[in-house]
Each structure stands twice: as C-alpha cells, then as structure tokens.
Design a protein around this motif. Structure first.
Motif, mmCIF file in Angstrom:
data_model
loop_
_atom_site.group_PDB
_atom_site.id
_atom_site.type_symbol
_atom_site.label_atom_id
_atom_site.label_comp_id
_atom_site.label_asym_id
_atom_site.label_seq_id
_atom_site.Cartn_x
_atom_site.Cartn_y
_atom_site.Cartn_z
ATOM 1 N N UNK A 90 -20.197 -2.042 121.149
ATOM 2 C CA UNK A 90 -19.382 -3.224 121.428
ATOM 3 C C UNK A 90 -17.923 -2.804 121.404
ATOM 4 N N UNK A 91 -17.016 -3.744 121.336
ATOM 5 C CA UNK A 91 -15.585 -3.431 121.343
ATOM 6 C C UNK A 91 -15.092 -2.843 120.021
ATOM 7 N N UNK A 92 -15.904 -2.896 118.976
ATOM 8 C CA UNK A 92 -15.497 -2.387 117.665
ATOM 9 C C UNK A 92 -16.169 -1.080 117.282
ATOM 10 N N UNK A 93 -17.457 -0.930 117.584
ATOM 11 C CA UNK A 93 -18.256 0.202 117.108
ATOM 12 C C UNK A 93 -18.478 1.246 118.194
ATOM 13 N N UNK A 94 -17.999 2.466 117.907
ATOM 14 C CA UNK A 94 -18.096 3.552 118.875
ATOM 15 C C UNK A 94 -18.221 4.886 118.148
ATOM 16 N N UNK A 95 -18.965 5.814 118.734
ATOM 17 C CA UNK A 95 -19.130 7.175 118.230
ATOM 18 C C UNK A 95 -18.664 8.122 119.327
ATOM 19 N N UNK A 96 -17.952 9.190 118.968
ATOM 20 C CA UNK A 96 -17.492 10.174 119.944
ATOM 21 C C UNK A 96 -17.810 11.575 119.452
ATOM 22 N N UNK A 97 -17.979 12.497 120.389
ATOM 23 C CA UNK A 97 -18.223 13.898 120.073
ATOM 24 C C UNK A 97 -17.088 14.758 120.585
ATOM 25 N N UNK A 98 -16.885 15.902 119.923
ATOM 26 C CA UNK A 98 -15.781 16.789 120.270
ATOM 27 C C UNK A 98 -16.293 18.149 120.736
ATOM 28 N N UNK A 99 -15.377 18.908 121.345
ATOM 29 C CA UNK A 99 -15.720 20.267 121.753
ATOM 30 C C UNK A 99 -15.870 21.175 120.540
ATOM 31 N N UNK A 100 -15.378 20.754 119.394
ATOM 32 C CA UNK A 100 -15.482 21.539 118.174
ATOM 33 C C UNK A 100 -16.733 21.255 117.359
ATOM 34 N N UNK A 101 -17.643 20.413 117.873
ATOM 35 C CA UNK A 101 -18.903 20.150 117.186
ATOM 36 C C UNK A 101 -18.862 19.032 116.175
ATOM 37 N N UNK A 102 -17.895 18.138 116.273
ATOM 38 C CA UNK A 102 -17.783 17.027 115.324
ATOM 39 C C UNK A 102 -18.140 15.701 115.994
ATOM 40 N N UNK A 103 -18.608 14.767 115.181
ATOM 41 C CA UNK A 103 -18.820 13.390 115.615
ATOM 42 C C UNK A 103 -17.970 12.492 114.735
ATOM 43 N N UNK A 104 -17.266 11.568 115.383
ATOM 44 C CA UNK A 104 -16.445 10.592 114.688
ATOM 45 C C UNK A 104 -16.940 9.197 115.035
ATOM 46 N N UNK A 105 -16.729 8.270 114.096
ATOM 47 C CA UNK A 105 -17.131 6.880 114.306
ATOM 48 C C UNK A 105 -15.979 5.945 113.962
ATOM 49 N N UNK A 106 -15.888 4.871 114.753
ATOM 50 C CA UNK A 106 -14.973 3.784 114.421
ATOM 51 C C UNK A 106 -15.773 2.491 114.333
ATOM 52 N N UNK A 107 -15.363 1.627 113.445
ATOM 53 C CA UNK A 107 -15.965 0.297 113.359
ATOM 54 C C UNK A 107 -14.885 -0.774 113.488
ATOM 55 N N UNK A 108 -13.659 -0.334 113.845
ATOM 56 C CA UNK A 108 -12.565 -1.289 114.001
ATOM 57 C C UNK A 108 -11.839 -1.104 115.338
ATOM 58 N N UNK A 109 -12.607 -0.781 116.370
ATOM 59 C CA UNK A 109 -12.041 -0.709 117.709
ATOM 60 C C UNK A 109 -11.182 0.493 117.999
ATOM 61 N N UNK A 110 -11.262 1.525 117.164
ATOM 62 C CA UNK A 110 -10.498 2.742 117.401
ATOM 63 C C UNK A 110 -9.216 2.848 116.605
ATOM 64 N N UNK A 111 -8.936 1.864 115.755
ATOM 65 C CA UNK A 111 -7.734 1.938 114.909
ATOM 66 C C UNK A 111 -7.853 3.098 113.930
ATOM 67 N N UNK A 112 -9.070 3.347 113.438
ATOM 68 C CA UNK A 112 -9.339 4.467 112.529
ATOM 69 C C UNK A 112 -10.673 5.080 112.900
ATOM 70 N N UNK A 113 -10.789 6.390 112.706
ATOM 71 C CA UNK A 113 -12.019 7.129 112.981
ATOM 72 C C UNK A 113 -12.406 7.906 111.734
#
Length: 163
Positions: A90-113
């Motif tokens: 949705x507009x708040x919850x997102x997971x992203x992957x990096x070229x360095x092998x990390x996964x980050x998550x936000x639950x506040x629309x990308x304000x913090x990961x």
C-alpha cells in the motif's frame, strides 16, 4: 476445418492490432535528477513505488499516490546505493532490495527505512511480499559455486529463512 482455424486466427490477429493499445501516454517523469528506474511495484491504479539507480549522492525511491501525476522521494535514512527489488502492499508498507544484498522496510510511506537483512556478497534481484507477514526474495550467490539466495519470511521480514 484447417481453413476455419486459419481464418479465425487471422481475424483475431487483425482485431488485436486494430483495437490493441498501440500508444503510450507520458504521464510524468521523476523529479530531478531523473534517475534510471530499476524496478516498480504497482499496488493499484493510483499507488506505485519505483526504485532507481543512486544519483545525486542519495538512494532513490519514488512513490506516487495519484497514478503517476506526481512522484515523491521516499528515501528517508537510506544510504546512497543502487536499489533493485521492490514490493509494496500500500502507500505505507514497502520492502526494497539493494545491490549490496540488503533488504529494507518502511511502514510509514518511506519517511524511515529499517534494514532487515544484509547478505554480504549478494545482490537482491527481486522481492515479493504477499501480505504484511509472508514474502520471498531471490538474490545472487554469495560467491563462486554458491547457490542463489532463495529466502522467505513469515514475520514481515524480521527473519529471512534460506530455502
């Protein structure tokens, strides 16, 4: 019978060209520096997330909630790195992957990961969250002769289990 199927195939082909979507309409572009997009996650007709190549000294995650008319930079706290995999619910919850092998998550629309996992020597090729708890990702091998990283989570990414 063969002539009938040939006719039917030809008719369907003609109709697909006549009524198919043959043009794209540019809705907007990303804000300057307009980096190359690497992956996108479409939540619905209005909400999309896009991860990009790092430019201008920052990681680039963009989000739209109006069908792409406007894009908001949503990279709060991410270091400058190229991003590839992305999966949003949705507009708040997102997971992203990096070229360095990390996964980050936000639950506040990308304000913090929050970093959830870091696999040294890997590269997150793709990630898919099916709901807030269950998801999978694939990453490159951590070294020569090693298998690809196929992992899953049943707790929102707090733990990623290799399978």
């Amino acid at each position: 019978m063969k002539k009938f199927f040939t006719f039917l195939f030809s008719l369907l082909l003609l109709v697909s060209f006549a009524y198919g979507q043959n043009t794209w309409t540019l809705v907007s572009t990303f804000p300057t520096p307009n980096p190359p997009a690497n992956s996108l996650s479409v939540v619905n007709s209005t909400t999309m997330w896009v991860v990009c190549t790092a430019t201008g000294g920052a990681a680039r995650v963009y989000k739209t909630t109006n069908g792409g008319l406007n894009w908001t930079l949503a990279n709060g706290g991410l270091s400058s790195q190229d991003l590839y995999g992305v999966s949003a619910l949705d507009a708040s919850n997102c997971w992203i992957g990096t070229v360095g092998g990390s996964i980050f998550r936000t639950s506040n629309g990308g304000a913090n990961w929050t970093q959830q996992i870091a696999v040294s020597g890997s590269f997150i090729n793709g990630i898919k969250m099916f709901n807030p708890n269950y998801g999978v990702y694939i990453g490159d091998p951590t070294g020569a002769g090693q298998p690809y990283q196929f992992r899953y989570t049943t707790n929102g990414g707090t733990n990623w289990v290799i399978s």
